[in-house]
Motif scaffolding. Structure first.
Motif, PDB file in Angstrom:
ATOM      1  N   VAL A  55       0.830  -1.209   0.000  1.00 24.08           N
ATOM      2  CA  VAL A  55       0.000   0.000   0.000  1.00 24.08           C
ATOM      3  C   VAL A  55       0.865   1.260   0.000  1.00 24.08           C
ATOM      4  CG1 VAL A  55      -1.649   1.330   1.379  1.00 24.08           C
ATOM      5  CG2 VAL A  55      -2.008  -1.124   1.023  1.00 24.08           C
ATOM      6  N   ASN A  56       1.861   1.320   0.858  1.00 29.70           N
ATOM      7  CA  ASN A  56       2.674   2.532   0.969  1.00 29.70           C
ATOM      8  C   ASN A  56       3.570   2.769  -0.241  1.00 29.70           C
ATOM      9  OD1 ASN A  56       2.105   3.968   3.519  1.00 29.70           O
ATOM     10  ND2 ASN A  56       2.529   1.957   4.407  1.00 29.70           N
ATOM     11  N   PHE A  57       4.009   1.711  -0.891  1.00 30.01           N
ATOM     12  CA  PHE A  57       4.848   1.902  -2.071  1.00 30.01           C
ATOM     13  C   PHE A  57       4.032   2.318  -3.289  1.00 30.01           C
ATOM     14  CE2 PHE A  57       8.174   0.434   0.558  1.00 30.01           C
ATOM     15  CZ  PHE A  57       9.372   0.767  -0.053  1.00 30.01           C
ATOM     16  N   GLN A  58       2.713   2.177  -3.237  1.00 31.22           N
ATOM     17  CA  GLN A  58       1.868   2.787  -4.273  1.00 31.22           C
ATOM     18  C   GLN A  58       2.005   4.306  -4.178  1.00 31.22           C
ATOM     19  OE1 GLN A  58      -2.226   1.400  -3.905  1.00 31.22           O
ATOM     20  NE2 GLN A  58      -1.486  -0.616  -3.297  1.00 31.22           N
ATOM     21  N   VAL A  59       2.016   4.821  -2.968  1.00 31.76           N
ATOM     22  CA  VAL A  59       2.151   6.261  -2.719  1.00 31.76           C
ATOM     23  C   VAL A  59       3.528   6.740  -3.176  1.00 31.76           C
ATOM     24  CG1 VAL A  59       2.130   8.051  -0.933  1.00 31.76           C
ATOM     25  CG2 VAL A  59       0.508   6.138  -0.803  1.00 31.76           C
ATOM     26  N   LEU A  60       4.551   5.938  -2.871  1.00 26.53           N
ATOM     27  CA  LEU A  60       5.913   6.315  -3.267  1.00 26.53           C
ATOM     28  C   LEU A  60       6.064   6.354  -4.788  1.00 26.53           C
ATOM     29  CD1 LEU A  60       7.918   4.363  -0.561  1.00 26.53           C
ATOM     30  CD2 LEU A  60       7.900   6.847  -0.881  1.00 26.53           C
ATOM     31  N   ALA A  61       5.357   5.487  -5.499  1.00 25.67           N
ATOM     32  CA  ALA A  61       5.412   5.504  -6.969  1.00 25.67           C
ATOM     33  C   ALA A  61       4.933   6.839  -7.520  1.00 25.67           C
ATOM     34  CB  ALA A  61       4.588   4.367  -7.550  1.00 25.67           C
ATOM     35  N   ALA A  62       3.984   7.444  -6.822  1.00 30.53           N
ATOM     36  CA  ALA A  62       3.429   8.737  -7.242  1.00 30.53           C
ATOM     37  C   ALA A  62       4.183   9.909  -6.619  1.00 30.53           C
ATOM     38  CB  ALA A  62       1.955   8.805  -6.871  1.00 30.53           C
ATOM     39  N   LYS A  63       5.350   9.603  -6.018  1.00 28.37           N
ATOM     40  CA  LYS A  63       6.218  10.614  -5.382  1.00 28.37           C
ATOM     41  C   LYS A  63       5.545  11.265  -4.174  1.00 28.37           C
ATOM     42  CE  LYS A  63       9.148  10.181  -8.953  1.00 28.37           C
ATOM     43  NZ  LYS A  63       8.691   9.019  -9.679  1.00 28.37           N
ATOM     44  N   GLY A  64       4.622  10.542  -3.556  1.00 31.98           N
ATOM     45  CA  GLY A  64       3.933  11.038  -2.364  1.00 31.98           C
ATOM     46  C   GLY A  64       4.650  10.631  -1.088  1.00 31.98           C
ATOM     47  N   THR A  65       4.047  10.990   0.029  1.00 32.50           N
ATOM     48  CA  THR A  65       4.591  10.673   1.349  1.00 32.50           C
ATOM     49  C   THR A  65       3.720   9.606   2.001  1.00 32.50           C
ATOM     50  OG1 THR A  65       5.413  12.930   1.572  1.00 32.50           O
ATOM     51  CG2 THR A  65       5.244  11.625   3.591  1.00 32.50           C
ATOM     52  N   PRO A  66       4.256   8.391   2.119  1.00 34.84           N
ATOM     53  CA  PRO A  66       3.474   7.304   2.713  1.00 34.84           C
ATOM     54  C   PRO A  66       3.439   7.410   4.236  1.00 34.84           C
ATOM     55  CG  PRO A  66       5.657   6.524   2.191  1.00 34.84           C
ATOM     56  CD  PRO A  66       5.584   7.961   1.712  1.00 34.84           C
ATOM     57  N   ASP A  67       2.583   6.619   4.842  1.00 32.70           N
ATOM     58  CA  ASP A  67       2.476   6.581   6.301  1.00 32.70           C
ATOM     59  C   ASP A  67       2.877   5.189   6.796  1.00 32.70           C
ATOM     60  OD1 ASP A  67       1.882   6.762   8.971  1.00 32.70           O
ATOM     61  OD2 ASP A  67      -0.264   7.048   8.701  1.00 32.70           O
ATOM     62  N   PHE A  68       4.125   5.080   7.222  1.00 32.81           N
ATOM     63  CA  PHE A  68       4.626   3.819   7.761  1.00 32.81           C
ATOM     64  C   PHE A  68       4.511   3.784   9.287  1.00 32.81           C
ATOM     65  CE2 PHE A  68       7.015   3.833   3.703  1.00 32.81           C
ATOM     66  CZ  PHE A  68       6.751   2.542   3.274  1.00 32.81           C
ATOM     67  N   SER A  69       3.774   4.723   9.881  1.00 36.54           N
ATOM     68  CA  SER A  69       3.731   4.843  11.342  1.00 36.54           C
ATOM     69  C   SER A  69       3.004   3.692  12.019  1.00 36.54           C
ATOM     70  CB  SER A  69       3.105   6.175  11.752  1.00 36.54           C
ATOM     71  OG  SER A  69       1.745   6.228  11.352  1.00 36.54           O
ATOM     72  N   GLU A  70       2.123   3.023  11.295  1.00 31.80           N
ATOM     73  CA  GLU A  70       1.429   1.885  11.884  1.00 31.80           C
ATOM     74  C   GLU A  70       1.210   0.819  10.824  1.00 31.80           C
ATOM     75  OE1 GLU A  70      -2.415   2.948  13.354  1.00 31.80           O
ATOM     76  OE2 GLU A  70      -3.078   3.759  11.449  1.00 31.80           O
ATOM     77  N   THR A  71       1.025  -0.395  11.307  1.00 30.76           N
ATOM     78  CA  THR A  71       0.757  -1.520  10.426  1.00 30.76           C
ATOM     79  C   THR A  71      -0.580  -2.118  10.833  1.00 30.76           C
ATOM     80  OG1 THR A  71       3.133  -1.956  10.222  1.00 30.76           O
ATOM     81  CG2 THR A  71       1.641  -3.727   9.564  1.00 30.76           C
ATOM     82  N   PRO A  72      -1.653  -1.757  10.136  1.00 33.30           N
ATOM     83  CA  PRO A  72      -2.966  -2.280  10.493  1.00 33.30           C
ATOM     84  C   PRO A  72      -3.028  -3.804  10.339  1.00 33.30           C
ATOM     85  CG  PRO A  72      -3.130  -0.564   8.798  1.00 33.30           C
ATOM     86  CD  PRO A  72      -1.685  -0.878   8.976  1.00 33.30           C
ATOM     87  N   ASP A  73      -3.880  -4.431  11.124  1.00 29.71           N
ATOM     88  CA  ASP A  73      -4.075  -5.876  11.023  1.00 29.71           C
ATOM     89  C   ASP A  73      -5.110  -6.145   9.933  1.00 29.71           C
ATOM     90  OD1 ASP A  73      -4.251  -8.588  11.262  1.00 29.71           O
ATOM     91  OD2 ASP A  73      -4.953  -8.595  13.336  1.00 29.71           O
ATOM     92  N   ARG A  74      -4.661  -6.130   8.705  1.00 29.66           N
ATOM     93  CA  ARG A  74      -5.555  -6.353   7.565  1.00 29.66           C
ATOM     94  C   ARG A  74      -5.998  -7.808   7.472  1.00 29.66           C
ATOM     95  NH1 ARG A  74      -5.294  -2.068   3.714  1.00 29.66           N
ATOM     96  NH2 ARG A  74      -3.737  -0.540   4.284  1.00 29.66           N
ATOM     97  N   VAL A  75      -5.192  -8.703   8.047  1.00 22.12           N
ATOM     98  CA  VAL A  75      -5.511 -10.126   7.983  1.00 22.12           C
ATOM     99  C   VAL A  75      -6.716 -10.464   8.863  1.00 22.12           C
ATOM    100  CG1 VAL A  75      -4.534 -12.440   8.384  1.00 22.12           C
ATOM    101  CG2 VAL A  75      -3.124 -10.652   7.367  1.00 22.12           C
ATOM    102  N   ALA A  76      -7.042  -9.587   9.798  1.00 25.21           N
ATOM    103  CA  ALA A  76      -8.214  -9.814  10.659  1.00 25.21           C
ATOM    104  C   ALA A  76      -9.525  -9.594   9.900  1.00 25.21           C
ATOM    105  CB  ALA A  76      -8.157  -8.881  11.870  1.00 25.21           C
ATOM    106  N   ALA A  77      -9.463  -8.882   8.798  1.00 25.42           N
ATOM    107  CA  ALA A  77     -10.675  -8.558   8.043  1.00 25.42           C
ATOM    108  C   ALA A  77     -11.073  -9.712   7.126  1.00 25.42           C
ATOM    109  CB  ALA A  77     -10.443  -7.302   7.210  1.00 25.42           C
ATOM    110  N   ALA A  78     -12.368  -9.889   6.960  1.00 25.43           N
ATOM    111  CA  ALA A  78     -12.856 -10.878   5.991  1.00 25.43           C
ATOM    112  C   ALA A  78     -12.408 -10.440   4.598  1.00 25.43           C
ATOM    113  CB  ALA A  78     -14.379 -10.965   6.055  1.00 25.43           C
ATOM    114  N   GLY A  79     -12.055 -11.386   3.776  1.00 22.95           N
ATOM    115  CA  GLY A  79     -11.672 -11.066   2.402  1.00 22.95           C
ATOM    116  C   GLY A  79     -10.263 -10.527   2.254  1.00 22.95           C
TER     117      GLY A  79
END
Length: 192
Positions: A55-79
């Motif tokens: 997710v954050n390297f998508q932002v970097l591709a567009a020369k934006g500033t990503p947010d690496f301050s937290e790592t959400p638990d995406r695996v807890a979500a369905a799908g």
């Protein structure tokens, strides 16, 4: 003359994602607590780290500033498996956009191609980590390995100082190019 090492990052990421998405999609819930070759991560934590990177390297591709301050638990979500596939597709699109690998990445201040290789490396090496953790083999496309080889050697000293890579592992002369790449990052491909 174009060789594999000169392929565009978007093309290399597409190849890597084509290998990564089915493997990630095949990880069952019972494996989420398994240890990985990354000592600080079990499978769940490594999946969440990889999600964050994608997710954050998508932002970097567009020369934006990503947010690496937290790592959400995406695996807890369905799908989450389908979400990983969708985000990997967005990553490929972001790095395939005109100008993505030109200039520097604003947030990291590194050449954009180097930043693209960083996410390509994560999408390749961490997928190997996940495969080994669940007892599967994984061999990336040779074009991806060739595209990473020089970049990884170049970034290795800084990555070791930052604690991102471990010390290089010595391998016998019959090691494959991918095994040598893994060894450069501090992984022993023959121990897992």
């Amino acid at each position: 003359m174009t060789n594999e090492a000169q392929l565009r990052i978007g093309d290399l990421l597409r190849t890597a994602a084509d290998d990564a998405v089915p493997l990630v999609g095949g990880i069952d819930d019972a494996s989420l607590g398994a240890p990985t070759p990354c000592a600080e991560y079990d499978v769940r934590a490594l999946l969440n780290h990889l999600f964050s990177v994608v997710v954050n390297f998508q932002v970097l591709a567009a020369k934006g500033t990503p947010d690496f301050s937290e790592t959400p638990d995406r695996v807890a979500a369905a799908g989450w498996r389908e979400e990983f596939g969708a985000e990997a597709g967005k990553l490929v699109e972001a790095w395939s956009a005109p100008g993505a690998e030109e200039g520097t990445s604003g947030a990291l201040g590194l050449p954009a191609r180097t930043v693209g290789c960083m996410v390509l490396l994560d999408l390749t090496v961490h997928v190997w980590d996940l495969a080994r953790a669940i007892g599967r083999t994984f061999a990336p496309d040779p074009a991806v390995v060739a595209g990473l080889a020089g970049e990884v050697e170049g970034m290795a000293p800084m990555a070791r100082r930052m604690g991102v890579f471990g010390d290089a592992v010595d391998l016998p002369g019959d090691a494959t190019a991918f095994e040598r790449l893994l060894a450069t990052t501090g992984r022993d491909p023959r121990a897992w």
